[in-house]
Motif scaffolding. Sequence first.
Motif, PDB file in Angstrom:
ATOM      1  N   ASN A 287      -4.162  -4.217  10.793  1.00  0.00           N
ATOM      2  CA  ASN A 287      -5.024  -3.849  11.933  1.00  0.00           C
ATOM      3  C   ASN A 287      -4.407  -2.673  12.694  1.00  0.00           C
ATOM      4  N   ALA A 288      -4.170  -1.582  11.960  1.00  0.00           N
ATOM      5  CA  ALA A 288      -3.485  -0.423  12.540  1.00  0.00           C
ATOM      6  C   ALA A 288      -4.256   0.124  13.737  1.00  0.00           C
ATOM      7  N   GLY A 289      -3.503   0.679  14.679  1.00  0.00           N
ATOM      8  CA  GLY A 289      -4.112   1.231  15.890  1.00  0.00           C
ATOM      9  C   GLY A 289      -4.044   2.741  15.884  1.00  0.00           C
ATOM     10  N   GLY A 290      -2.959   3.279  16.454  1.00  0.00           N
ATOM     11  CA  GLY A 290      -2.778   4.727  16.440  1.00  0.00           C
ATOM     12  C   GLY A 290      -3.307   5.404  17.685  1.00  0.00           C
ATOM     13  N   ILE A 291      -3.567   6.715  17.515  1.00  0.00           N
ATOM     14  CA  ILE A 291      -3.760   7.564  18.693  1.00  0.00           C
ATOM     15  C   ILE A 291      -5.192   7.607  19.213  1.00  0.00           C
TER      16      ILE A 291
ATOM     17  N   LEU B 231      -3.262   8.182  12.590  1.00  0.00           N
ATOM     18  CA  LEU B 231      -1.853   7.916  12.902  1.00  0.00           C
ATOM     19  C   LEU B 231      -0.968   8.866  12.107  1.00  0.00           C
ATOM     20  N   ALA B 232       0.277   9.003  12.571  1.00  0.00           N
ATOM     21  CA  ALA B 232       1.157  10.037  12.028  1.00  0.00           C
ATOM     22  C   ALA B 232       1.536   9.792  10.564  1.00  0.00           C
ATOM     23  N   ALA B 233       1.418   8.541  10.077  1.00  0.00           N
ATOM     24  CA  ALA B 233       1.796   8.251   8.680  1.00  0.00           C
ATOM     25  C   ALA B 233       0.630   8.520   7.728  1.00  0.00           C
TER      26      ALA B 233
ATOM     27  N   GLY C 190      -3.651  -1.082   3.583  1.00  0.00           N
ATOM     28  CA  GLY C 190      -2.524  -1.446   4.454  1.00  0.00           C
ATOM     29  C   GLY C 190      -2.911  -1.369   5.916  1.00  0.00           C
ATOM     30  N   MET C 191      -3.724  -0.378   6.256  1.00  0.00           N
ATOM     31  CA  MET C 191      -4.150  -0.229   7.660  1.00  0.00           C
ATOM     32  C   MET C 191      -5.039  -1.397   8.079  1.00  0.00           C
ATOM     33  N   ALA C 192      -5.885  -1.843   7.170  1.00  0.00           N
ATOM     34  CA  ALA C 192      -6.717  -3.013   7.485  1.00  0.00           C
ATOM     35  C   ALA C 192      -5.836  -4.255   7.584  1.00  0.00           C
TER      36      ALA C 192
ATOM     37  N   GLU D  43      -1.985  -9.217   7.228  1.00  0.00           N
ATOM     38  CA  GLU D  43      -0.730  -8.700   6.645  1.00  0.00           C
ATOM     39  C   GLU D  43      -0.484  -9.194   5.220  1.00  0.00           C
ATOM     40  N   GLY D  44      -1.541  -9.291   4.440  1.00  0.00           N
ATOM     41  CA  GLY D  44      -1.381  -9.654   3.034  1.00  0.00           C
ATOM     42  C   GLY D  44      -1.099 -11.123   2.801  1.00  0.00           C
ATOM     43  N   THR D  45      -1.233 -11.959   3.823  1.00  0.00           N
ATOM     44  CA  THR D  45      -0.891 -13.382   3.652  1.00  0.00           C
ATOM     45  C   THR D  45      -2.085 -14.243   3.258  1.00  0.00           C
TER      46      THR D  45
ATOM     47  N   GLY E 120       8.577  -4.647   7.812  1.00  0.00           N
ATOM     48  CA  GLY E 120       9.127  -5.243   6.593  1.00  0.00           C
ATOM     49  C   GLY E 120       8.179  -6.159   5.832  1.00  0.00           C
ATOM     50  N   GLY E 121       6.868  -6.074   6.119  1.00  0.00           N
ATOM     51  CA  GLY E 121       5.921  -6.983   5.461  1.00  0.00           C
ATOM     52  C   GLY E 121       5.544  -6.593   4.048  1.00  0.00           C
ATOM     53  N   GLY E 122       5.780  -5.343   3.657  1.00  0.00           N
ATOM     54  CA  GLY E 122       5.308  -4.870   2.356  1.00  0.00           C
ATOM     55  C   GLY E 122       6.386  -4.717   1.309  1.00  0.00           C
TER      56      GLY E 122
ATOM     57  N   GLY F 259       0.853  -1.191   0.000  1.00  0.00           N
ATOM     58  CA  GLY F 259       0.000   0.000   0.000  1.00  0.00           C
ATOM     59  C   GLY F 259       0.879   1.228   0.000  1.00  0.00           C
ATOM     60  N   GLY F 260       0.886   1.954   1.110  1.00  0.00           N
ATOM     61  CA  GLY F 260       1.678   3.185   1.191  1.00  0.00           C
ATOM     62  C   GLY F 260       3.130   2.966   1.565  1.00  0.00           C
ATOM     63  N   ASN F 261       3.499   1.710   1.860  1.00  0.00           N
ATOM     64  CA  ASN F 261       4.868   1.358   2.264  1.00  0.00           C
ATOM     65  C   ASN F 261       5.338   2.139   3.487  1.00  0.00           C
TER      66      ASN F 261
HETATM   67  C1  LIG Z   1       5.638   7.987  11.028  1.00  0.00           C
HETATM   68  C2  LIG Z   1       4.881   6.688  11.210  1.00  0.00           C
HETATM   69  C3  LIG Z   1       3.934   6.592  12.217  1.00  0.00           C
HETATM   70  C4  LIG Z   1       3.184   5.415  12.383  1.00  0.00           C
HETATM   71  N1  LIG Z   1       2.276   5.352  13.389  1.00  0.00           N
HETATM   72  C5  LIG Z   1       1.533   4.237  13.530  1.00  0.00           C
HETATM   73  C6  LIG Z   1       0.566   4.141  14.579  1.00  0.00           C
HETATM   74  O1  LIG Z   1       0.411   5.042  15.399  1.00  0.00           O
HETATM   75  N2  LIG Z   1      -0.166   3.011  14.670  1.00  0.00           N
HETATM   76  C7  LIG Z   1      -0.008   1.964  13.795  1.00  0.00           C
HETATM   77  O2  LIG Z   1      -0.719   0.965  13.906  1.00  0.00           O
HETATM   78  N3  LIG Z   1       0.922   2.029  12.808  1.00  0.00           N
HETATM   79  C8  LIG Z   1       1.688   3.122  12.658  1.00  0.00           C
HETATM   80  N4  LIG Z   1       2.628   3.179  11.667  1.00  0.00           N
HETATM   81  C9  LIG Z   1       2.848   2.004  10.793  1.00  0.00           C
HETATM   82  C10 LIG Z   1       2.092   2.037   9.454  1.00  0.00           C
HETATM   83  O3  LIG Z   1       1.722   3.348   9.099  1.00  0.00           O
HETATM   84  C11 LIG Z   1       0.865   1.136   9.505  1.00  0.00           C
HETATM   85  O4  LIG Z   1       1.286  -0.197   9.674  1.00  0.00           O
HETATM   86  C12 LIG Z   1      -0.032   1.214   8.263  1.00  0.00           C
HETATM   87  O5  LIG Z   1      -1.192   0.489   8.538  1.00  0.00           O
HETATM   88  C13 LIG Z   1       0.610   0.665   7.000  1.00  0.00           C
HETATM   89  O6  LIG Z   1      -0.169   1.047   5.877  1.00  0.00           O
HETATM   90  P1  LIG Z   1       0.499   1.048   4.409  1.00  0.00           P
HETATM   91  O7  LIG Z   1      -0.569   1.372   3.419  1.00  0.00           O
HETATM   92  O8  LIG Z   1       1.684   1.929   4.386  1.00  0.00           O
HETATM   93  O9  LIG Z   1       0.901  -0.479   4.270  1.00  0.00           O
HETATM   94  P2  LIG Z   1       2.250  -1.108   3.709  1.00  0.00           P
HETATM   95  O10 LIG Z   1       3.416  -0.651   4.501  1.00  0.00           O
HETATM   96  O11 LIG Z   1       2.337  -0.908   2.252  1.00  0.00           O
HETATM   97  O12 LIG Z   1       1.985  -2.653   4.007  1.00  0.00           O
HETATM   98  C14 LIG Z   1       1.882  -3.114   5.343  1.00  0.00           C
HETATM   99  C15 LIG Z   1       1.434  -4.585   5.324  1.00  0.00           C
HETATM  100  O13 LIG Z   1       0.109  -4.682   4.810  1.00  0.00           O
HETATM  101  C16 LIG Z   1       0.073  -5.466   3.609  1.00  0.00           C
HETATM  102  N5  LIG Z   1      -0.856  -4.785   2.713  1.00  0.00           N
HETATM  103  C17 LIG Z   1      -0.811  -3.483   2.281  1.00  0.00           C
HETATM  104  N6  LIG Z   1      -1.891  -3.208   1.509  1.00  0.00           N
HETATM  105  C18 LIG Z   1      -2.610  -4.358   1.455  1.00  0.00           C
HETATM  106  C19 LIG Z   1      -3.834  -4.707   0.804  1.00  0.00           C
HETATM  107  N7  LIG Z   1      -4.522  -3.814   0.074  1.00  0.00           N
HETATM  108  N8  LIG Z   1      -4.282  -5.971   0.919  1.00  0.00           N
HETATM  109  C20 LIG Z   1      -3.605  -6.903   1.666  1.00  0.00           C
HETATM  110  N9  LIG Z   1      -2.445  -6.610   2.290  1.00  0.00           N
HETATM  111  C21 LIG Z   1      -1.960  -5.356   2.192  1.00  0.00           C
HETATM  112  C22 LIG Z   1       1.505  -5.491   3.112  1.00  0.00           C
HETATM  113  O14 LIG Z   1       1.767  -6.644   2.358  1.00  0.00           O
HETATM  114  C23 LIG Z   1       2.277  -5.480   4.423  1.00  0.00           C
HETATM  115  O15 LIG Z   1       2.324  -6.761   4.986  1.00  0.00           O
HETATM  116  C24 LIG Z   1       3.403   4.328  11.495  1.00  0.00           C
HETATM  117  C25 LIG Z   1       4.352   4.432  10.480  1.00  0.00           C
HETATM  118  C26 LIG Z   1       5.086   5.593  10.337  1.00  0.00           C
HETATM  119  C27 LIG Z   1       6.087   5.667   9.210  1.00  0.00           C
END
Ligand SMILES: Cc1cc2nc3c(=O)[nH]c(=O)nc-3n(C[C@H](O)[C@H](O)[C@H](O)COP(=O)(O)OP(=O)(O)OC[C@H]3O[C@@H](n4cnc5c(N)ncnc54)[C@H](O)[C@@H]3O)c2cc1C
Length: 435
Positions: free
Chosen positions: A130-134, A115-117, A125-127, A182-184, A60-62, A53-55
């Motif tokens: 299972n992203a959490g955040g603030i 969340l900050a990203a 990617g958040m789904a 996590e995309g698995t 290191g999963g993405g 997604g947004g990397n």
């Molecule tokens: C500055 C900063 C602050 C952050 N703060 C938080 C925070 O407060 N809380 C928190 O939980 N995380 C936080 N994160 C981590 C990150 O932002 C989260 O994990 C976010 O959910 C990742 O989204 P992404 O789109 O960048 O996913 P990616 O980094 O691209 O991928 C993450 C994982 O999800 C999988 N994936 C991505 N898209 C899909 C899709 N469409 N279908 C199936 N699998 C997919 C990938 O294969 C990989 O395993 C932070 C990161 C940064 C850099």
Amino acid sequence: MLVDPDVLSSYEHDWTGRFSGRSSCVVRPADTAQVAAVVRACAAVGTPLVTQGGNTGLVGGGVPSGGEVVLSLRRLTDLGEVDRAAGQLSAGAGVTLADLQRHVRAAGVEFGVDLAARDSATVGGMAATNAGGIRVLRYGSMRAQVLGAEAVLADGSVVSRMGGLTKDGTGYDLVQLLIGSEGTLGVVTALRLKVVPLLRSSCVALLALESTQAAVDLLPVLRERLPQLAAAELFYELGVSLVRRHAGLPAPFDAHVPAYLLLECLDRSDPSEALLDLVGEAQGLLDARVATDAASVRALWAYREAHTEAINAEGVPVKLDVSVPTATLPGLVEQLPEVVAAVSPAARTVLFGHVNEGNLHVNVLDAGEEHDAVTEAVLQAVASRGGSISSEHGVGRAKPAWLHLSRSQTELAAMRAVKGALDPQGILNPGVIFA
Ligand SMILES: Cc1cc2nc3c(=O)[nH]c(=O)nc-3n(C[C@H](O)[C@H](O)[C@H](O)COP(=O)(O)OP(=O)(O)OC[C@H]3O[C@@H](n4cnc5c(N)ncnc54)[C@H](O)[C@@H]3O)c2cc1C
């Protein structure tokens, strides 16, 4: 489809700089049918895929580990109208959190996870993580916001449950199975998401406390007396010094502060009176700053939100994200620097986190060659308190070796059985969650 090595590079390296690997190509489909066609083509020849997604992921999963096709979802940016009756909307997996926030706020509502990203992280990617955040203490993590999903399975078939039913008792919940996978288990292409009320009045208090214990002791009072509470963030002097150096900020307080606690209240009308009353009575309070206008609120948040970037500006850290039963958090905070120093004496241990969930982000700088030894020591300390080796970032490629500390052999066998049933060739994100 991208093959130019210069263009591939940004897809092959993760945000932390710790994980990277060559990809055979990057594929950027524009819709679900194209995603399905790509997955089918890969399945036909047994070629592994890494979904991205947004990397911004931190485990290191993405990113590829060597030769996989990178499947980027960033072009799936459709955003539906907010269904006001249901309090829901549909979003393509590649929609960034910031775009989603702008979209729903224009409709007078809010999204429950922040969340900050936000500018780069995608809802897919958040789904998947299972992203959490603030805002977890108020609205729960990503899992609690997802009412439906569309996904491409490992054979290229498409499952779609986007009806947004809040009650549905028809057997296994495949949508929730995908959250945190996590995309698995599948590639999420769209989501049906819940919205929450837009509360425009904010009040932030930055407390200087005499100890982590004082922050934990305040939690039951906050829960009982402050229904407007939307965030409770814990951090320490070392993190603040890095943030100040990196972002050029002044010291928030004159004296040394053993523990910082940032509280935010959100409401329809000004919540500052309720917050100030409570701050006035807080035990172990050394000093406090309060902000109610947007610029000062942002200024106080900067001390917390700039942590991740400030730490990365110092070098590539050992990045761990753990949670423990809240009552055991003060003991862990005290013990961790010693635990780390025992295996890597020159290391600097920066701690911050979401106190209500007992969630601590452990960032170890200057660990040299001792990345694995530091990880082992920290995660053992967490496991000995009944904690989790991954609170909100996932397992990724960073932590499969330590998954047994948080999951029993029976659970691991059941998880492998699910993976084997949905992805028998093992082509989706190999090496993620399971070594
Ligand atoms: C500055 C900063 C602050 C952050 N703060 C938080 C925070 O407060 N809380 C928190 O939980 N995380 C936080 N994160 C981590 C990150 O932002 C989260 O994990 C976010 O959910 C990742 O989204 P992404 O789109 O960048 O996913 P990616 O980094 O691209 O991928 C993450 C994982 O999800 C999988 N994936 C991505 N898209 C899909 C899709 N469409 N279908 C199936 N699998 C997919 C990938 O294969 C990989 O395993 C932070 C990161 C940064 C850099």
